[in-house]
Design a protein around this motif. Structure first.
Motif, PDB file in Angstrom:
ATOM      1  N   LEU A 150       0.792  -1.226   0.000  1.00  0.00           N
ATOM      2  CA  LEU A 150       0.000   0.000   0.000  1.00  0.00           C
ATOM      3  C   LEU A 150       0.828   1.283   0.000  1.00  0.00           C
ATOM      4  O   LEU A 150       0.304   2.341  -0.378  1.00  0.00           O
ATOM      5  CB  LEU A 150      -0.935   0.016   1.218  1.00  0.00           C
ATOM      6  CG  LEU A 150      -1.913  -1.159   1.339  1.00  0.00           C
ATOM      7  CD1 LEU A 150      -2.734  -1.038   2.628  1.00  0.00           C
ATOM      8  CD2 LEU A 150      -2.830  -1.225   0.138  1.00  0.00           C
ATOM      9  N   VAL A 151       2.076   1.202   0.432  1.00  0.00           N
ATOM     10  CA  VAL A 151       2.912   2.420   0.496  1.00  0.00           C
ATOM     11  C   VAL A 151       3.818   2.531  -0.723  1.00  0.00           C
ATOM     12  O   VAL A 151       3.889   3.593  -1.363  1.00  0.00           O
ATOM     13  CB  VAL A 151       3.751   2.433   1.794  1.00  0.00           C
ATOM     14  CG1 VAL A 151       4.684   3.644   1.803  1.00  0.00           C
ATOM     15  CG2 VAL A 151       2.832   2.469   3.014  1.00  0.00           C
ATOM     16  N   PHE A 152       4.489   1.453  -1.074  1.00  0.00           N
ATOM     17  CA  PHE A 152       5.425   1.499  -2.197  1.00  0.00           C
ATOM     18  C   PHE A 152       4.805   1.977  -3.512  1.00  0.00           C
ATOM     19  O   PHE A 152       5.461   2.698  -4.267  1.00  0.00           O
ATOM     20  CB  PHE A 152       6.075   0.126  -2.395  1.00  0.00           C
ATOM     21  CG  PHE A 152       7.202  -0.164  -1.433  1.00  0.00           C
ATOM     22  CD1 PHE A 152       7.574   0.770  -0.469  1.00  0.00           C
ATOM     23  CD2 PHE A 152       7.887  -1.368  -1.483  1.00  0.00           C
ATOM     24  CE1 PHE A 152       8.600   0.513   0.417  1.00  0.00           C
ATOM     25  CE2 PHE A 152       8.922  -1.631  -0.593  1.00  0.00           C
ATOM     26  CZ  PHE A 152       9.274  -0.694   0.359  1.00  0.00           C
ATOM     27  N   PRO A 153       3.557   1.591  -3.838  1.00  0.00           N
ATOM     28  CA  PRO A 153       3.003   2.043  -5.126  1.00  0.00           C
ATOM     29  C   PRO A 153       2.952   3.565  -5.275  1.00  0.00           C
ATOM     30  O   PRO A 153       2.974   4.080  -6.392  1.00  0.00           O
ATOM     31  CB  PRO A 153       1.585   1.460  -5.124  1.00  0.00           C
ATOM     32  CG  PRO A 153       1.660   0.290  -4.218  1.00  0.00           C
ATOM     33  CD  PRO A 153       2.635   0.664  -3.152  1.00  0.00           C
ATOM     34  N   THR A 154       2.900   4.283  -4.153  1.00  0.00           N
ATOM     35  CA  THR A 154       2.864   5.743  -4.217  1.00  0.00           C
ATOM     36  C   THR A 154       4.194   6.316  -4.678  1.00  0.00           C
ATOM     37  O   THR A 154       4.245   7.410  -5.249  1.00  0.00           O
ATOM     38  CB  THR A 154       2.494   6.315  -2.825  1.00  0.00           C
ATOM     39  OG1 THR A 154       1.246   5.748  -2.405  1.00  0.00           O
ATOM     40  CG2 THR A 154       2.375   7.830  -2.857  1.00  0.00           C
TER      41      THR A 154
END
Length: 366
Positions: A150-154
């Motif tokens: 959920l964090v890395f894709p940003t």
């Protein structure tokens, strides 16, 4: 034995799941008038209570931590099926559905359920005691899964926007499955004692001293009725979602609030089961349910939507907004400080509940 099984099948906890599934079959995909919505809501509440009852029967038979695992995986599998179905029907407008649902599940379990259980146990028994080794391992797995998915894709740059490339999404899906599989193996085989309830002297409780375990036949019936009840809960929650959407829209709130409400309904059986365990001073069982549900939600949802994205049209947005990343980071820090001592006071429960309240507030007024 036959008389006992017949008696079991005539109880309300056996009738309500069947009624819920039948009602679901008649209402699926239809616009429901107000009177039917009220009936669906009533049956939905009954299905939730029935699911909790049958989950506790199964848990009593198989023991901890297997009982918590059964409920967490059962709810998550049905939830994943619902997400994929909604994504298939929603097209491009459902591109953030998986992200919003998973993040809602993480915040509800790690702050809402955990905070409520710690508060209930500490107020009732003075302190909430649990095994720091097992809970810490579960929290570390949840934090890693949430960050990878959920964090890395940003922050990745292979695709514009908070999206994974195909290779990155494949890696996230495989990593989720591997981590979840490792955790389940650790929880149920190699270090099962880390996830058993403990006494205030640190002694492991490996038996239920309150009643005899149910028979194998009764357990199989409860397992089947648990599955029916969960199908009814998730399906009927989807059935009332148009009414919820209309209410949210009339109140001028963002559409993301609908996902929060649906997640709250879906996780209600686990919430009730976890609070009941906390009242019995089995806080470790409560934490197994909460963190296990968060882990299963990520570890099973991300691989499922990654596979579904092969034939689904539209983008798959997984990256969190900056506000949600701050909430996730705060949750990980607060949870770590809660877990380390292996015991908690009402203060720790209150802190988690305030973080959860902040999430709800920001969902309503972003």
């Amino acid at each position: 034995m036959i008389v006992r099984l017949r008696s079991l099948l005539t109880q309300w906890t056996a009738v309500v799941p069947v009624v819920a599934v039948v009602l679901l079959a008649f209402t699926w995909g239809r616009d429901l008038p107000g009177a039917i919505v009220a009936l669906v809501t009533l049956v939905l509440a009954g299905a939730v209570l029935a699911a909790v009852h049958h989950a506790e029967v199964v848990a009593h038979r198989v023991g901890e931590p297997f009982g918590s695992l059964v409920l967490a995986i059962a709810v998550t599998i049905i939830e994943v099926a619902l997400i994929v179905t909604l994504m298939a029907d929603g097209g491009a407008k459902s591109s953030t559905l998986a992200r919003d649902t998973v993040f809602a599940a993480v915040m509800i379990t790690c702050n809402g359920i955990v905070g409520l259980c710690l508060l209930v146990a500490s107020l009732r028994h003075g302190l909430a005691v649990f095994n720091a080794e097992g809970t810490g391992a579960a929290l570390a797995t949840v934090a890693t899964l949430a960050t990878l998915s959920l964090v890395f894709p940003t922050f990745t740059t292979s695709r514009p926007g908070p999206e994974f490339s195909t290779a990155q999404l494949t890696f996230a899906a495989l990593a989720s499955l591997v981590l979840y599989g490792l955790f389940v193996t650790t929880q149920t085989v190699r270090h099962r004692d880390y996830f058993l309830p403990i006494t205030r002297l640190g002694e492991v409780i490996d038996v239920d001293e309150h009643a005899n375990a149910p028979s194998a036949g009764a357990t199989r019936i409860s397992l089947g009725l648990l599955a029916l009840a969960l199908v009814g809960v998730v399906g009927l929650a989807k059935g009332v979602s148009p009414t919820i959407e209309s209410g949210v829209e009339a109140a001028g709130m963002p559409q993301s609030v609908v996902g929060v409400i649906i997640a709250l309904l879906v996780l209600l059986p686990e919430t009730i089961a976890a609070v009941r365990s906390a009242r019995r001073d089995r806080v470790q069982t409560s934490l197994n349910l909460a963190l296990g549900s968060a882990m299963a939600s990520i570890g099973l949802t991300i691989p499922a939507v990654a596979l579904a994205s092969v034939w689904l049209s539209g983008p798959l947005v997984l990256g969190l907004s900056s506000t949600h990343m701050v909430l996730l980071a705060l949750t990980v820090v607060v949870s770590s400080l809660t877990v380390v001592p292996g015991r908690a006071t009402p203060l720790q429960g209150g802190v988690h509940l305030v973080v959860f309240a902040a999430y709800l507030e920001l969902a309503v007024t972003p």
